[in-house]
Design an enzyme around this catalytic site. Structure first.
Site, PDB file in Angstrom:
ATOM      1  N   LEU A  33      40.421 -33.812   7.085  1.00  0.00           N
ATOM      2  CA  LEU A  33      39.904 -33.031   5.955  1.00  0.00           C
ATOM      3  C   LEU A  33      39.780 -33.879   4.695  1.00  0.00           C
ATOM      4  O   LEU A  33      40.570 -34.796   4.452  1.00  0.00           O
ATOM      5  CB  LEU A  33      40.821 -31.832   5.695  1.00  0.00           C
ATOM      6  CG  LEU A  33      40.942 -30.837   6.854  1.00  0.00           C
ATOM      7  CD1 LEU A  33      41.897 -29.699   6.460  1.00  0.00           C
ATOM      8  CD2 LEU A  33      39.592 -30.278   7.278  1.00  0.00           C
ATOM      9  N   HIS A  37      35.526 -30.453   2.576  1.00  0.00           N
ATOM     10  CA  HIS A  37      36.084 -29.295   3.282  1.00  0.00           C
ATOM     11  C   HIS A  37      36.791 -28.353   2.297  1.00  0.00           C
ATOM     12  O   HIS A  37      36.681 -27.130   2.399  1.00  0.00           O
ATOM     13  CB  HIS A  37      37.080 -29.751   4.358  1.00  0.00           C
ATOM     14  CG  HIS A  37      36.487 -30.627   5.434  1.00  0.00           C
ATOM     15  ND1 HIS A  37      36.872 -31.939   5.619  1.00  0.00           N
ATOM     16  CD2 HIS A  37      35.542 -30.393   6.371  1.00  0.00           C
ATOM     17  CE1 HIS A  37      36.201 -32.455   6.645  1.00  0.00           C
ATOM     18  NE2 HIS A  37      35.383 -31.549   7.113  1.00  0.00           N
TER      19      HIS A  37
HETATM   20  P1  AMP Z   1      32.970 -31.635   9.884  1.00  0.00           P
HETATM   21  O1  AMP Z   1      34.453 -31.528   9.856  1.00  0.00           O
HETATM   22  O2  AMP Z   1      32.442 -32.966   9.455  1.00  0.00           O
HETATM   23  O3  AMP Z   1      32.358 -31.103  11.151  1.00  0.00           O
HETATM   24  O4  AMP Z   1      32.461 -30.658   8.753  1.00  0.00           O
HETATM   25  C1  AMP Z   1      32.911 -29.326   8.661  1.00  0.00           C
HETATM   26  C2  AMP Z   1      32.115 -28.625   7.579  1.00  0.00           C
HETATM   27  O5  AMP Z   1      32.275 -29.325   6.349  1.00  0.00           O
HETATM   28  C3  AMP Z   1      30.609 -28.601   7.867  1.00  0.00           C
HETATM   29  O6  AMP Z   1      30.086 -27.346   7.460  1.00  0.00           O
HETATM   30  C4  AMP Z   1      30.097 -29.725   7.009  1.00  0.00           C
HETATM   31  O7  AMP Z   1      28.751 -29.558   6.622  1.00  0.00           O
HETATM   32  C5  AMP Z   1      31.015 -29.619   5.813  1.00  0.00           C
HETATM   33  N1  AMP Z   1      31.039 -30.884   5.075  1.00  0.00           N
HETATM   34  C6  AMP Z   1      31.261 -32.132   5.582  1.00  0.00           C
HETATM   35  N2  AMP Z   1      31.166 -33.060   4.609  1.00  0.00           N
HETATM   36  C7  AMP Z   1      30.848 -32.397   3.469  1.00  0.00           C
HETATM   37  C8  AMP Z   1      30.601 -32.799   2.118  1.00  0.00           C
HETATM   38  N3  AMP Z   1      30.647 -34.073   1.744  1.00  0.00           N
HETATM   39  N4  AMP Z   1      30.306 -31.840   1.216  1.00  0.00           N
HETATM   40  C9  AMP Z   1      30.258 -30.529   1.584  1.00  0.00           C
HETATM   41  N5  AMP Z   1      30.495 -30.085   2.827  1.00  0.00           N
HETATM   42  C10 AMP Z   1      30.778 -31.002   3.761  1.00  0.00           C
END
Ligand code: AMP
Length: 290
Positions: A33, A37
């Protein structure tokens, strides 16, 4: 913060909350995280009474030869960050519980799932939509929050909710970036110092694309050329795609308008990174961490 693993435990927490008249806000993640997140948890709290965050590295969305085995995992750090972010229920399901056998029935993302990320990562979005549908079936959230950082993923989830009549509201939150513009990503830990420095090229390319759009350029090919020129000028970076696409189905466009998304993907020192901007919005609405 309640930490649960078993499917029946997460269901019980949700049913208790709903019986008490509380709305459930859901943030699915793959862990490791970061502040991106955390921003999604804040949104979930703004739209619901109970914030439920899941951590599951979904094998179904990784292709052969991708980084499933070495994807960053940090359960201890994640607990601390989730707690500080205000998560009420942290759910860390086990793969054997979610997939007691390989699923025979999966979600087909349709044509939009074969473009951009889907073209580079065959089967990726079928894996994403299948796990998200399973998680929705288990959590039955009132609201689910996704990041605009993964623009195509968010568009496909919206399409799945619409086309399959799911009763959940989808909220898409702005991209959280480092001060130099690099979008936060769990995969950024793979970047060694030279790659980390080079990685800002995605943001610089998007910025130049927005500048061209604001300067009156509407030819998608010219905007793409401008952004590609920035990428090509950076040593240690291999662009995968640079594209102007329609926001709903990610189809290529010839003429850019305010809703057009400029999407980029590149390998930076062996790590594949993606980023995007909606041309009419620009990058100002994104959040920079201190
Ligand atoms: P992940 O853990 O990378 O699968 O991401 C989980 C959620 O967090 C997804 O909805 C991603 O689009 C969101 N997310 C990942 N990186 C970012 C970021 N830099 N800014 C905003 N949301 C993010």
């Amino acid at each position: 913060m309640d930490v649960v693993v078993a499917l029946e435990d997460v269901r019980a927490r949700v049913h208790d909350a709903k019986r008490g008249g509380r709305r459930v806000g859901f943030v699915p993640t793959m862990g490791a995280l970061h502040a991106g997140h955390v921003s999604l948890v804040r949104r979930a709290r703004a739209h619901a009474d109970l914030a439920l965050l899941s951590i599951f590295v979904n094998p179904l969305q990784f292709g052969a030869g991708e980084d499933f085995a070495r994807y960053p995992r940090d359960p201890v750090g994640d607990r601390g960050l989730a707690e500080r972010a205000g998560v009420d229920v942290l759910w860390m399901p086990e793969a054997g519980a979610l997939y007691p056998q390989p699923p025979r029935v999966t979600v087909s993302p349709g044509p939009a799932g074969g473009r951009l990320e889907g073209a580079s990562r065959p089967g990726h979005f079928a894996g994403v939509l299948t796990v998200v549908l399973k998680l929705f079936a288990l959590v039955e959230p009132d609201v689910a929050v996704f990041g605009r950082k993964d623009f195509q993923q968010a568009a496909l989830i919206r399409a799945m909710v619409r086309d399959l009549n799911l009763s959940v509201s989808i909220v898409v939150a702005p991209t959280v970036r480092e001060r130099d513009g690099l979008a936060l990503s769990s995969r950024n830990v793979y970047l060694d110092p030279p790659a980390r420095a080079a990685a800002t090229v995605l943001y610089r390319a998007l910025s130049r694309g927005v500048e061209a759009y604001r300067g009156g350029e509407r030819r998608a090919a010219a905007i793409v050329e401008t952004a590609l020129g920035v990428m090509a000028g950076q040593e240690g970076v291999a662009p995968d795609y640079v594209a102007c696409a329609a926001p709903d189905d990610l189809a290529p466009v010839e003429v850019a308008d305010a809703g057009t998304v400029l999407a980029v993907a590149a390998r930076v020192g062996g790590t594949r990174l993606i980023d995007n901007v909606v041309l009419g919005d620009g990058l100002e609405g994104d959040v920079h961490v201190a």
